[in-house]
Design a protein around this motif. Structure first.
Motif, PDB file in Angstrom:
ATOM      1  N   ASP A 164       0.824  -1.207   0.000  1.00 52.00           N
ATOM      2  CA  ASP A 164       0.000   0.000   0.000  1.00 52.00           C
ATOM      3  C   ASP A 164       0.861   1.262   0.000  1.00 52.00           C
ATOM      4  O   ASP A 164       0.551   2.241  -0.685  1.00 52.00           O
ATOM      5  N   ALA A 165       1.957   1.234   0.773  1.00 45.15           N
ATOM      6  CA  ALA A 165       2.846   2.392   0.829  1.00 45.15           C
ATOM      7  C   ALA A 165       3.496   2.657  -0.526  1.00 45.15           C
ATOM      8  O   ALA A 165       3.627   3.811  -0.959  1.00 45.15           O
ATOM      9  N   LEU A 166       3.919   1.586  -1.206  1.00 44.78           N
ATOM     10  CA  LEU A 166       4.511   1.744  -2.527  1.00 44.78           C
ATOM     11  C   LEU A 166       3.480   2.266  -3.525  1.00 44.78           C
ATOM     12  O   LEU A 166       3.789   3.133  -4.356  1.00 44.78           O
ATOM     13  N   HIS A 167       2.252   1.764  -3.437  1.00 46.89           N
ATOM     14  CA  HIS A 167       1.187   2.225  -4.331  1.00 46.89           C
ATOM     15  C   HIS A 167       0.945   3.722  -4.148  1.00 46.89           C
ATOM     16  O   HIS A 167       0.847   4.483  -5.124  1.00 46.89           O
ATOM     17  N   ASP A 168       0.866   4.185  -2.887  1.00 45.76           N
ATOM     18  CA  ASP A 168       0.644   5.606  -2.625  1.00 45.76           C
ATOM     19  C   ASP A 168       1.801   6.456  -3.140  1.00 45.76           C
ATOM     20  O   ASP A 168       1.590   7.537  -3.708  1.00 45.76           O
ATOM     21  N   ALA A 169       3.035   5.962  -2.939  1.00 42.80           N
ATOM     22  CA  ALA A 169       4.196   6.712  -3.398  1.00 42.80           C
ATOM     23  C   ALA A 169       4.202   6.860  -4.914  1.00 42.80           C
ATOM     24  O   ALA A 169       4.467   7.949  -5.455  1.00 42.80           O
ATOM     25  N   LEU A 170       3.903   5.775  -5.630  1.00 41.84           N
ATOM     26  CA  LEU A 170       3.904   5.833  -7.088  1.00 41.84           C
ATOM     27  C   LEU A 170       2.771   6.703  -7.617  1.00 41.84           C
ATOM     28  O   LEU A 170       2.927   7.366  -8.648  1.00 41.84           O
ATOM     29  N   GLU A 171       1.622   6.718  -6.926  1.00 44.31           N
ATOM     30  CA  GLU A 171       0.534   7.600  -7.348  1.00 44.31           C
ATOM     31  C   GLU A 171       0.981   9.051  -7.325  1.00 44.31           C
ATOM     32  O   GLU A 171       0.754   9.808  -8.268  1.00 44.31           O
ATOM     33  N   THR A 172       1.638   9.441  -6.234  1.00 48.08           N
ATOM     34  CA  THR A 172       2.116  10.821  -6.107  1.00 48.08           C
ATOM     35  C   THR A 172       3.200  11.130  -7.139  1.00 48.08           C
ATOM     36  O   THR A 172       3.175  12.172  -7.802  1.00 48.08           O
ATOM     37  N   ILE A 173       4.151  10.232  -7.274  1.00 48.00           N
ATOM     38  CA  ILE A 173       5.280  10.472  -8.180  1.00 48.00           C
ATOM     39  C   ILE A 173       4.817  10.506  -9.634  1.00 48.00           C
ATOM     40  O   ILE A 173       5.275  11.347 -10.425  1.00 48.00           O
ATOM     41  N   ASN A 174       3.905   9.623 -10.009  1.00 45.78           N
ATOM     42  CA  ASN A 174       3.429   9.603 -11.395  1.00 45.78           C
ATOM     43  C   ASN A 174       2.639  10.858 -11.747  1.00 45.78           C
ATOM     44  O   ASN A 174       2.654  11.305 -12.895  1.00 45.78           O
ATOM     45  N   GLN A 175       1.950  11.434 -10.772  1.00 46.22           N
ATOM     46  CA  GLN A 175       1.264  12.700 -11.035  1.00 46.22           C
ATOM     47  C   GLN A 175       2.263  13.806 -11.345  1.00 46.22           C
ATOM     48  O   GLN A 175       2.068  14.594 -12.269  1.00 46.22           O
ATOM     49  N   VAL A 176       3.356  13.833 -10.575  1.00 51.45           N
ATOM     50  CA  VAL A 176       4.400  14.827 -10.820  1.00 51.45           C
ATOM     51  C   VAL A 176       5.068  14.576 -12.166  1.00 51.45           C
ATOM     52  O   VAL A 176       5.329  15.509 -12.944  1.00 51.45           O
ATOM     53  N   ARG A 177       5.354  13.311 -12.466  1.00 51.59           N
ATOM     54  CA  ARG A 177       6.002  12.986 -13.738  1.00 51.59           C
ATOM     55  C   ARG A 177       5.097  13.344 -14.919  1.00 51.59           C
ATOM     56  O   ARG A 177       5.574  13.844 -15.940  1.00 51.59           O
ATOM     57  N   ALA A 178       3.812  13.049 -14.782  1.00 50.59           N
ATOM     58  CA  ALA A 178       2.890  13.368 -15.871  1.00 50.59           C
ATOM     59  C   ALA A 178       2.836  14.869 -16.121  1.00 50.59           C
ATOM     60  O   ALA A 178       2.796  15.324 -17.275  1.00 50.59           O
ATOM     61  N   GLY A 179       2.851  15.658 -15.038  1.00 50.33           N
ATOM     62  CA  GLY A 179       2.846  17.105 -15.199  1.00 50.33           C
ATOM     63  C   GLY A 179       4.099  17.635 -15.861  1.00 50.33           C
ATOM     64  O   GLY A 179       4.067  18.679 -16.529  1.00 50.33           O
ATOM     65  N   ALA A 180       5.227  16.914 -15.676  1.00 47.62           N
ATOM     66  CA  ALA A 180       6.493  17.328 -16.286  1.00 47.62           C
ATOM     67  C   ALA A 180       6.719  16.691 -17.647  1.00 47.62           C
ATOM     68  O   ALA A 180       7.780  16.888 -18.251  1.00 47.62           O
ATOM     69  N   GLY A 181       5.755  15.910 -18.134  1.00 50.25           N
ATOM     70  CA  GLY A 181       5.895  15.262 -19.430  1.00 50.25           C
ATOM     71  C   GLY A 181       6.846  14.084 -19.421  1.00 50.25           C
ATOM     72  O   GLY A 181       7.371  13.713 -20.477  1.00 50.25           O
ATOM     73  N   ARG A 182       7.054  13.485 -18.262  1.00 50.20           N
ATOM     74  CA  ARG A 182       7.969  12.344 -18.155  1.00 50.20           C
ATOM     75  C   ARG A 182       7.191  11.030 -18.167  1.00 50.20           C
ATOM     76  O   ARG A 182       5.993  10.994 -17.887  1.00 50.20           O
ATOM     77  N   GLU A 183       7.896   9.969 -18.480  1.00 49.74           N
ATOM     78  CA  GLU A 183       7.294   8.633 -18.549  1.00 49.74           C
ATOM     79  C   GLU A 183       6.833   8.197 -17.169  1.00 49.74           C
ATOM     80  O   GLU A 183       7.533   8.355 -16.163  1.00 49.74           O
ATOM     81  N   ARG A 184       5.621   7.626 -17.096  1.00 50.27           N
ATOM     82  CA  ARG A 184       5.116   7.100 -15.845  1.00 50.27           C
ATOM     83  C   ARG A 184       5.869   5.819 -15.465  1.00 50.27           C
ATOM     84  O   ARG A 184       6.423   5.127 -16.318  1.00 50.27           O
ATOM     85  N   VAL A 185       5.864   5.531 -14.184  1.00 51.09           N
ATOM     86  CA  VAL A 185       6.481   4.295 -13.680  1.00 51.09           C
ATOM     87  C   VAL A 185       5.390   3.244 -13.521  1.00 51.09           C
ATOM     88  O   VAL A 185       4.396   3.470 -12.824  1.00 51.09           O
ATOM     89  N   ALA A 186       5.552   2.118 -14.195  1.00 49.50           N
ATOM     90  CA  ALA A 186       4.583   1.024 -14.104  1.00 49.50           C
ATOM     91  C   ALA A 186       4.997   0.083 -12.982  1.00 49.50           C
ATOM     92  O   ALA A 186       6.189  -0.155 -12.750  1.00 49.50           O
ATOM     93  N   CYS A 187       4.013  -0.437 -12.269  1.00 50.00           N
ATOM     94  CA  CYS A 187       4.283  -1.378 -11.182  1.00 50.00           C
ATOM     95  C   CYS A 187       3.319  -2.557 -11.289  1.00 50.00           C
ATOM     96  O   CYS A 187       2.101  -2.373 -11.380  1.00 50.00           O
TER      97      CYS A 187
END
Length: 503
Positions: A394-417
């Motif tokens: 659950d902790a990893l899922h929450d972390a990736l949700e936050t990070i992928n939102q930031v990456r998407a805003g910067a036009g970077r590739e999302r991290v798949a898990c």
């Protein structure tokens, strides 16, 4: 001819005031001399310098004879040790020690480059640390030495505490799992060595790499004689696993190499190192590489390929790389002799990290090393009766949700898990194996076990009918595991559009 040259012979000589480290190539055509004072500088750094001249064998012998003659009145010069590779220097209380490999064994090769395993090492005391006291001066000659102190006796024996610490250190068997190559960058992947024209030379001198375990030991010499000179003397060591098997496929000889490189960052024993640190280094990170190579001639220590190169076919080699490590969030476990499975504690005693900066730093490090996209495979348990590992999921899922939102805003590739409960699938596979082993006890029991497994296993489009399953032999646990792992890879393919095996 390689530059820096490959020194596979190391000789250490001693006079009353200095140690001379003499290194030569295997064919004895090139020799260098490094001299180290028995007394360090007043800032406790090594007082060392490299002779800028490259000698042949006869010239080197004349220089050594001259040094011995110049010290004839104070005991001359004697050979005190010999080895095959310099690892670096280490300070133990008042003593500075030279660490070098004294015995090696050929464990295999990569693209014809020999890879050696460390069999034995030695710690040789070469300098004495400065004690408190005034710097030395020679008023009669008018010379003042601002760098050294006479309060340090170069011939003072090691203290009892120093001997004890050295003895404790030498009980650690450094020959287990350490390997190196004089002509190939074993701390870098095959892709990096092949695609970057400077990667091979860089890998032999890149002591800041995460996979160079003597990085700290090389630092005193790097400060004393410089990075370029140190590259001629110190050999990068990798700690992990290396094995090569030669096989034949349809008459073609292949070298199959499996090697694992342990990161020197945030390494430790089980329960002592968990999660990620602030800089993004995960606990017990290991980079595993599998290389399949059509056999070529070996490369000697001079960098030349033995044999005729005119009709050499283009290289035929494949490499697959993966990286594993602890779940990249802040968490810990308190080791206890009373509890076999200690509780998982999120946060690791650190302040809250709502933006998951440490996890983001880790993903940035992975992307810089391997490129995008990144596919993570989580093997922690899920749907537990009493939550333990599931909190990490659950902790990893929450972390990736936050990070992928930031990456998407910067036009970077999302991290798949991809979450894949490794323990659950291995239990299912074990039950299949047990059912298969008990088939001699009655076909009815085997069918019952197969039907029980079928009710647990996720339905798939190509699942066989019960009647067919009864007449065919059951799959082994290995086959079951590989089949399900293939489905995971297929799912990752759908998520990111490509499954990357990066350099």
């Amino acid at each position: 001819m390689l530059d820096p040259p490959v020194f596979s012979t190391v000789l250490v000589y001693a006079t009353s005031s200095r140690h001379y480290v003499v290194a030569g190539t295997r064919d004895k055509s090139r020799w260098r001399i490094l001299n180290v004072s028995r007394v360090v500088n007043d800032d406790n750094s090594l007082d060392a310098s490299e002779d800028p001249t490259t000698y042949d064998e006869s010239q080197c012998a004349r220089v050594l004879a001259s040094i011995s003659a110049g010290n004839a009145g104070v005991g001359g010069m004697r050979l005190v040790s010999r080895g095959v590779a310099v690892v670096g220097t280490l300070r133990i209380l008042d003593g500075h020690y030279l660490c070098f490999v004294t015995e090696r064994e050929l464990v295999g090769q990569i693209r014809g480059h020999h890879v050696f395993g460390v069999r034995a090492t030695e710690l040789l005391r070469i300098a004495e640390s400065v004690k408190s006291g005034p710097t030395s001066s020679n008023s009669s000659s008018g010379n003042t030495n601002k760098h050294q102190s006479t309060s340090a006796n170069p011939h003072a024996p090691a203290s009892a505490a120093e001997k004890k610490l050295k003895r404790l250190l030498t009980t650690n068997d450094s020959s287990r799992g350490c390997f190196y190559s004089h002509t190939y960058g074993v701390c870098a992947t095959l892709q990096s060595n092949a695609l970057d024209s400077d990667a091979e030379a860089l890998a032999r001198v890149d002591f800041d790499s995460a996979f160079v375990w003597n990085s700290h030991l090389s630092r005193p010499l790097r400060v004393a004689i410089g990075e370029t000179a140190t590259a001629r003397w110190v050999t990068p060591l990798v700690h992990g696993f290396f094995e090569m098997r030669r096989v034949s496929l349809l008459g073609t000889a292949l070298d199959v190499v499996l090697l694992a490189r342990r990161s020197r960052h945030f390494a430790g024993t089980r329960y002592r190192r968990r999660g990620v640190n602030a800089s993004g280094r995960v606990a017990n990170e290991v980079e595993t590489e599998q290389i399949v190579d059509v056999v070529v001639e070996a490369v000697d220590d001079r960098g030349g390929v033995r044999g005729d190169k005119k009709n050499t076919p283009p290289p035929r080699v494949a490499s697959a790389v993966q990286m594993r490590g602890s779940i990249p969030v802040f968490w810990s476990q308190e080791a206890s002799v009373l509890e076999a499975r200690p509780e998982i504690v999120l946060g690791n005693g650190r302040a809250d990290d709502p933006n998951h900066a440490a996890t983001a730093n880790h993903l940035d490090l992975v992307e810089r090393r391997y490129g995008a996209p990144i596919v993570m495979l989580s093997l922690v348990r899920s749907n537990e009766r009493r939550q333990r590992e599931e909190v990490l999921r659950d902790a990893l899922h929450d972390a990736l949700e936050t990070i992928n939102q930031v990456r998407a805003g910067a036009g970077r590739e999302r991290v798949a898990c991809v979450h894949w409960d490794f323990a659950k699938h291995m239990r299912r596979g074990a039950r299949v194996q047990n059912a298969s082993n008990s088939a001699n006890g009655g076909l009815g029991e085997t069918r019952a076990a197969a039907r029980a497994l079928e009710t647990e296993t996720d339905a798939t489009p190509d699942a066989t009918t019960p009647g067919v399953r009864d007449t065919e032999p059951l799959e082994s646990s290995t086959q079951i595991g590989l089949t399900r792992l293939a489905r995971v890879a297929a799912g990752a393919l759908e998520l990111v559009g490509v499954f990357a095996v990066g350099p």
